[in-house]
Design a protein around this motif. Structure first.
Motif, PDB file in Angstrom:
ATOM      1  N   HIS A 146      -9.925 -17.004   2.873  1.00 47.27           N
ATOM      2  CA  HIS A 146     -10.022 -16.222   3.273  1.00 47.27           C
ATOM      3  C   HIS A 146     -10.380 -14.776   2.606  1.00 47.27           C
ATOM      4  O   HIS A 146     -11.042 -13.765   2.674  1.00 47.27           O
ATOM      5  N   CYS A 147     -11.089 -16.073   1.478  1.00 45.66           N
ATOM      6  CA  CYS A 147     -10.648 -14.541  -0.069  1.00 45.66           C
ATOM      7  C   CYS A 147     -12.303 -15.192  -0.513  1.00 45.66           C
ATOM      8  O   CYS A 147     -12.508 -14.071  -1.851  1.00 45.66           O
ATOM      9  N   PHE A 197      -0.945 -10.141   4.916  1.00 50.24           N
ATOM     10  CA  PHE A 197      -0.397 -11.446   4.391  1.00 50.24           C
ATOM     11  C   PHE A 197       0.738 -11.227   3.549  1.00 50.24           C
ATOM     12  O   PHE A 197       1.741 -12.606   3.460  1.00 50.24           O
ATOM     13  N   LEU A 252      -5.631 -13.286  -3.834  1.00 53.10           N
ATOM     14  CA  LEU A 252      -5.092 -12.520  -3.555  1.00 53.10           C
ATOM     15  C   LEU A 252      -4.415 -11.387  -4.415  1.00 53.10           C
ATOM     16  O   LEU A 252      -4.492 -10.140  -4.075  1.00 53.10           O
ATOM     17  N   SER A 272      -4.704  -3.510   7.291  1.00 52.62           N
ATOM     18  CA  SER A 272      -4.825  -4.467   6.796  1.00 52.62           C
ATOM     19  C   SER A 272      -4.080  -5.734   6.929  1.00 52.62           C
ATOM     20  O   SER A 272      -3.404  -5.858   6.431  1.00 52.62           O
ATOM     21  N   PRO A 273      -5.259  -6.993   7.135  1.00 51.11           N
ATOM     22  CA  PRO A 273      -4.494  -8.264   7.227  1.00 51.11           C
ATOM     23  C   PRO A 273      -4.432  -8.475   5.268  1.00 51.11           C
ATOM     24  O   PRO A 273      -3.389  -9.605   5.693  1.00 51.11           O
ATOM     25  N   ASN A 274      -4.745  -8.536   4.195  1.00 44.98           N
ATOM     26  CA  ASN A 274      -4.466  -8.923   3.021  1.00 44.98           C
ATOM     27  C   ASN A 274      -2.724  -8.470   2.678  1.00 44.98           C
ATOM     28  O   ASN A 274      -2.094  -9.194   2.301  1.00 44.98           O
ATOM     29  N   PHE A 275      -2.823  -6.578   3.027  1.00 44.47           N
ATOM     30  CA  PHE A 275      -0.947  -6.729   3.385  1.00 44.47           C
ATOM     31  C   PHE A 275      -0.387  -7.201   4.257  1.00 44.47           C
ATOM     32  O   PHE A 275       0.957  -7.905   3.808  1.00 44.47           O
ATOM     33  N   VAL A 281      -5.875  -7.908  -5.571  1.00 39.06           N
ATOM     34  CA  VAL A 281      -5.272  -6.934  -4.246  1.00 39.06           C
ATOM     35  C   VAL A 281      -3.559  -6.280  -4.707  1.00 39.06           C
ATOM     36  O   VAL A 281      -3.556  -5.634  -5.023  1.00 39.06           O
ATOM     37  N   GLU A 314       0.708  -1.107  -0.093  1.00 40.23           N
ATOM     38  CA  GLU A 314       0.135  -0.093   0.322  1.00 40.23           C
ATOM     39  C   GLU A 314       0.678   1.681  -0.277  1.00 40.23           C
ATOM     40  O   GLU A 314       0.787   2.289  -0.889  1.00 40.23           O
ATOM     41  N   LEU A 342      -5.068 -10.194  13.155  1.00 40.49           N
ATOM     42  CA  LEU A 342      -5.645 -11.516  12.680  1.00 40.49           C
ATOM     43  C   LEU A 342      -4.046 -12.220  12.866  1.00 40.49           C
ATOM     44  O   LEU A 342      -3.306 -13.311  11.843  1.00 40.49           O
TER      45      LEU A 342
END
Lengths: 267, 340
Positions: free
Chosen positions: A113-114, A64, A119, A59-62, A122, A25, A92
């Motif tokens: 999780h998606c 990850f 992923l 944000s957990p996606n980042f 993103v 990000e 998380l």
């Protein structure tokens, strides 16, 4: 047992490769953001890296993506046998750590999780933003050095390599911009245009102001995040520089003294 | 009211404030602790040194704190108190509507207290909206799409359950929907700060006003695009405004984007109290000028008239407040603090 100086050399090597991992990000290296908390090389070339983000809610996606990136860079070193990456103090954290270190197929773990999506979508969105930000910095550096829009729009990769830039940010971003151009195949040879769009399209001189307006909006968002993340990380982990006069009343109020209690609140 | 250096009186309606209890006694679990800790980090990070509070005061401001910080030391004429429950994190809710109403009882004429609901509660959410209307005659609500609710770690404004709630809001005359975009946790494939749902909801509910707090940052570009298309989308300056202290040039860029895209009639001041206090924010905002190159590049101006709109007139319009009559009413009932 490894001798201390060898171990320190290996740890330094780990720190170096971690510079290649960015916060998607912010488009800044995780090392530069101060996210990497601990690097250790144990016997038998097992590597452990602990990292932490500015807030418990990042944000957990980042998270990850960064965790995967860290693991990938470490495992690419020929001497590394095993790696354990631990995200600390995150809402998380356990899930991230379990997924990244569990040895399961990433795609499978993420799919859970998606809602079945990938992923990498993103990741792709944010790589495009990173490209825009790097490109804007370089173009503004060229403008500040006296080039007009027609000259900039006509530049080739070779021209860009030779061009004088004005400003520290432009100088910092030029090699990063160039690396991404090559990595994505957006420019390869010295004769290729230096400033394509992310989708590969050309930008004419007349379109450059509108293009830059869009890039500015991207940068504003990224700067907001970057400034907040740096500040929040400093406030959360109290790594604010104490001035030469020693701590002031403010440092005591916001709990900067003692400056660092790395083990606090961690299990 | 804010009195300018040359004596002009400016009506200030603080569009985004809270009366919260984030104290350890009210925290239900580690998430509750981490939530208020994160707020405190925002406070510590973006406040001028002389405005910093101790942690305990920050965790649970008193009623006196609110009156002093907003109306006596601070320049607010009125404040909108937002409700946010975070029931998974706090035993009696973080910022609960009943508690805010008892706090406001000394000077109800100075407050607009907004409700909140969680569409994932289904029928109960609809009942709750009815109850808030009957009990408190609410005219607005605050939505926090990143709120946890059991297994769910967030929701979107265009979820079918949310639409049922907004239909009811429309019917009951609850017109002002403040939206806060926190980081949405799951699914991981989604951009955690996605503002696209505002676009759907604003298009489908033209009677409602959608006030997006901190103007969608960090998705300012998406927000500007949506707010330009939709006449009923507004931007709140909370969180963006404190950058006026730490990074004034950056704040100027944000404001110039907003003025260019959504215009001076759709930007609302908010201190985000108690993260920040309005006194220093309003003073600095009034004395702030856009740097020439930024103003020129975007072709926008930040005149005194524009500032006056942002500080109060725009929000007054949304909430149907007659500013002249309100100033007269408030002037006749000044806020007095007991001797300390």
């Amino acid at each position: 047992m490894l001798r201390r100086f060898i171990r320190e050399g290996l740890e330094l090597e780990i720190w170096e490769v971690l510079e290649r991992v960015t916060d998607p990000e912010l488009d800044e290296p995780v090392t530069e953001m101060g996210f990497v908390e601990r690097v250790a090389v144990a016997d038998a070339c097992r590597v452990e890296v602990d990292f932490r983000l500015p807030t418990y809610w990042c944000s957990p996606n980042f998270a990850f993506l960064m965790s995967i990136g860290i693991r990938r860079e470490i495992m690419a070193l020929p001497w590394v046998r095993a790696a354990r990456v631990t995200l600390l103090d995150h809402c998380l954290g356990e899930k991230v750590n379990e997924a990244v270190n569990g040895g399961r197929d990433f795609a499978e773990v993420f799919a859970a999780h998606c809602d079945g999506a990938d992923l990498s979508d993103v990741a792709g969105t944010f790589l495009a933003k990173a490209f825009d930000r790097r490109q804007e910095a370089v173009i503004l550096g060229l403008r500040a050095a006296g080039r007009d829009d027609a000259a900039i729009a006509a530049m080739t990769l070779g021209d860009l390599d030779r061009a004088g830039l004005s400003g520290a940010e432009a100088a910092r971003q030029r090699p990063r911009y160039r690396a991404l151009l090559l990595e994505r195949g957006l420019a390869r040879a010295p004769d290729d245009p230096a400033f394509p769009r992310w989708d590969g399209g050309a930008i004419g001189a007349a379109e450059l102001p509108a293009h830059l307006a869009r890039l500015r909006a991207t940068r504003i968002n990224m700067e907001f995040n970057g400034a907040l993340c740096r500040g929040l990380a400093a406030a959360r982990y109290k790594e604010v520089e104490i001035g030469p006069e020693g701590p002031t009343l403010v440092d005591f109020i916001v709990g900067r003294v003692p400056p660092r209690e790395a083990a606090e609140g961690r299990s | 009211m804010y009195k300018t250096p040359d004596g002009k009186e400016i009506f200030v309606l603080d569009g985004h404030t809270h009366f919260w209890d984030g104290s350890p006694e009210n925290q239900a679990n580690v998430h509750g602790k981490q939530f208020i800790d994160c707020f405190y980090a925002y406070h510590a990070n973006l406040s001028p040194k002389e405005e910093l509070w101790e942690k305990a005061r920050f965790e649970k401001p008193t009623e006196d704190d609110v009156y002093r910080d907003l109306f006596v030391d601070g320049p607010d004429d009125m404040a909108i108190i937002q409700s946010t429950y975070l029931s998974d994190f706090y035993k009696t809710g973080f910022s609960e509507i009943g508690r805010s109403h008892s706090m406001a009882a000394r000077h109800p004429e100075r407050f607009i207290i907004n409700g909140t609901f969680d569409p994932r509660d289904g029928e109960k959410a609809l009942e709750y909206i009815h109850w808030m209307k009957e009990e408190f005659d609410i005219t607005g609500v605050k939505m926090y799409t990143a709120e946890w609710n059991g297994d769910s770690k967030g929701w979107a404004l265009n979820d079918p359950a949310a639409y049922r709630c907004f239909e009811l809001c429309d019917k009951l005359g609850i017109r002002n929907i403040h939206v806060h975009k926190g980081p949405t946790i799951l699914p991981l494939s989604r951009d955690a700060f996605d503002v696209a749902d505002v676009d759907y909801a604003a298009t489908d509910f033209q009677n409602l006003n959608w006030i997006v707090e901190h103007c969608g940052l960090p998705r300012l570009d998406d927000f500007c695009w949506i707010a330009t298309q939709e006449t009923n989308v507004f931007g709140g300056l909370a969180v963006a405004l404190p950058f006026i202290h730490t990074r004034p040039r950056y704040f100027a860029e944000v404001l110039a984007e907003l003025l260019f895209w959504i215009g001076e009639d759709k930007i609302l001041f908010g201190s985000d109290y108690a993260i920040w206090t309005p006194k220093w924010l309003v003073e600095r905002f009034w004395n702030f000028q856009l740097p020439g190159d930024i103003a020129e590049e975007r072709g926008v101006q930040l005149t005194d008239a524009v500032k006056e709109k942002i500080l109060g007139l725009n929000a007054a319009r949304l909430y149907g407040i007659d500013v002249e009559a309100k100033m007269k009413q408030l002037g006749a009932r000044p806020v007095a603090m007991a001797a300390e």
